[in-house]
Design an enzyme around this catalytic site. Structure first.
Site, PDB file in Angstrom:
ATOM      1  N   ASP A 123      -8.350 -20.104   0.623  1.00 33.03           N
ATOM      2  CA  ASP A 123      -9.520 -19.227   0.635  1.00 33.03           C
ATOM      3  C   ASP A 123     -10.459 -19.614   1.770  1.00 33.03           C
ATOM      4  O   ASP A 123     -11.097 -20.668   1.732  1.00 33.03           O
ATOM      5  CB  ASP A 123     -10.248 -19.328  -0.705  1.00 33.03           C
ATOM      6  CG  ASP A 123     -11.414 -18.354  -0.824  1.00 33.03           C
ATOM      7  OD1 ASP A 123     -11.636 -17.576   0.128  1.00 33.03           O
ATOM      8  OD2 ASP A 123     -12.094 -18.362  -1.861  1.00 33.03           O
ATOM      9  N   ASP A 321     -11.720 -12.492   6.183  1.00 31.81           N
ATOM     10  CA  ASP A 321     -11.551 -13.068   4.845  1.00 31.81           C
ATOM     11  C   ASP A 321     -10.084 -13.035   4.442  1.00 31.81           C
ATOM     12  O   ASP A 321      -9.412 -12.014   4.578  1.00 31.81           O
ATOM     13  CB  ASP A 321     -12.400 -12.291   3.836  1.00 31.81           C
ATOM     14  CG  ASP A 321     -12.282 -12.854   2.425  1.00 31.81           C
ATOM     15  OD1 ASP A 321     -12.464 -14.077   2.262  1.00 31.81           O
ATOM     16  OD2 ASP A 321     -11.996 -12.084   1.492  1.00 31.81           O
TER      17      ASP A 321
END
Length: 440
Positions: A123, A321
């Site tokens: 992440d 992202d």
């Protein structure tokens, strides 16, 4: 590049599962045997690939899968936006629910002495690492066993790391924290142990050791935070990897560990284009870039400058992202791109599927789409912006407008648009590089 009609990307979970069944995919051990860690490079695989224990047991329909991914993306975007409200970059658990809910990418890590193998979600918008630990109430996946590790160490309340987690509490002398998120409550101990990614051992690595979860948002796997906070992987390995890493994300249809995460400056691509990385104090965990425009075919679409503007006061701008699936643009930007895409299709009837409002039920020839960043342009292959039903003839533009109920303007370049590219994060030089690389 001329537009063509290659086999389009199958992005749904049902397709991945059916492909796994048809090919009689081997258990994880066999998957791993063909994708060994090498030096400071380790394999990356999709959470629902045949090599993943987290793939769904029951296949959903194509439409159900796409709608589910859209809904989960929306929640993820709301989380990213909420970082501007929190005024805090250390959120070791809160984004875990979003990472698990949305299709994402996983790497293997070995933790402890002797090492125990776990799977961690990768992440880029989260700072800390956390893993489910032995004795955890409510955890549903493989857990780490601290008693079996001779190098495990719980941190005390006087440790400086205790001040870097949200809402720290003390039970005796041990530092812990509790978080309530959505329908779940998570309790974890702040701990240290040896982490090994690829072949590089990292002693005294600080992470959250999950002890209890309740509710319906329980994460089945651990998480590796790759953003820029004080407890992030980059901060804790600065002397080893010099705050530099890159990845190549495989497509959703990849059957095994075909992607890679490369740690440190050694072995990174030489021929690569760069754009500056920007820091936004309102969302210090996120990787901002300057998106200056978007082309559909050879035409630069007319987007209001305010829709793309970077604003450190409000947290507005464009971020890269790894946990969001489909690129989301604020409404004025998305509308401009969508309308030009439709114009290029001529009088073909447009249909919709959930949040995708530009779908076609007949064969189409599409233009290219190019993201124009400061210092570089990235032209996407069709696999990066079209989804196609394997059961029917529906083809959709795989982008959408950002949710309206967020607290400031935020464009998100998502993982589908990054697939089969080498994306390089060079923090010391404040730049992000992108180069085309097939890893599926």
């Amino acid at each position: 590049m001329k537009a063509s009609l290659p086999t389009l990307l199958l992005v749904t979970l049902v397709v991945v599962v059916l492909t796994a069944t048809a090919s009689a995919a081997a258990p994880a051990a066999k998957c791993w045997s063909h994708s060994q860690d090498q030096g400071s490079t380790l394999p990356v695989f999709h959470v629902y690939s045949p090599c993943s224990p987290f793939r769904p047991a029951h296949a959903a329909s194509w439409e159900e899968s796409v709608l589910q991914m859209q809904a989960e993306d929306k929640v993820r975007l709301q989380y990213l936006s909420s970082l501007a409200v929190a005024h805090k970059s250390i959120v070791p658990i809160a984004s875990g629910r979003q990472i698990v809910q949305s299709p994402t990418y996983i790497v293997r890590a070995k933790i402890g002495t002797p090492p125990q193998t776990l799977l961690l979600a990768m992440d880029t918008s989260n700072d800390a690492a956390w893993i489910p630990c032995e004795g955890c109430l409510g955890c549903t996946s493989t857990v780490f066993s601290p008693p079996k590790s001779t190098s495990y160490k719980p941190l005390s309340c006087s440790a400086p790391q205790c001040k870097q987690v949200p809402n720290p509490t003390c039970s005796g002398s041990a530092c812990s924290f509790n978080l309530t998120y959505g329908g779940s409550t998570i309790a974890a101990d702040v701990s240290q142990d040896t982490f090994t990614l690829a072949t590089d051992p990292i002693p005294f690595y600080t992470f959250g050791c999950i002890k209890k979860t309740t509710g319906n948002s329980v994460p089945p796997q651990g998480l590796l935070g790759l953003s820029r906070g004080p407890l992030s992987f980059l901060s804790q390995t600065q002397s080893l990897y010099h705050s530099t890493f890159s990845y190549c994300l495989p497509s959703f249809k990849a059957l095994n560990f075909s992607g890679s995460l490369r740690l440190g400056p050694v072995g990174q691509p030489i021929r690569i284009k760069y754009t500056p990385l920007l820091k936004n104090p309102r969302r210090s965990s996120l990787y901002y870039v300057n998106l200056r425009g978007i082309k559909v075919g050879r035409r630069t679409v007319d987007i209001p400058p305010s829709a793309l503007a970077f604003n450190p006061t409000t947290g507005a701008g464009t971020v890269i992202d790894s946990g969001t699936v489909f690129t989301r643009l604020v409404t004025p930007a998305y509308t401009a791109v969508r309308d030009e895409f439709r114009r290029r299709m001529g009088n073909v009837v447009v249909t919709s599927l959930g949040g995708f409002d530009t779908c076609y039920s007949v064969p189409i020839v599409v233009p290219t789409i190019t993201f124009m960043f400061e210092g570089m342009n990235v032209t996407l292959a069709q696999d990066n912006f079209l989804i196609h039903s394997s059961a029917g003839s529906l083809t959709c533009l795989a982008m959408a407008a950002a949710p309206d109920n967020v607290n400031s303007v935020l464009n998100v370049i998502a993982n589908m648009q990054q697939q089969n590219h080498r994306v390089l994060y060079d923090i010391p030089n404040s730049r992000l590089g992108v180069a085309r690389e097939t890893c599926s």
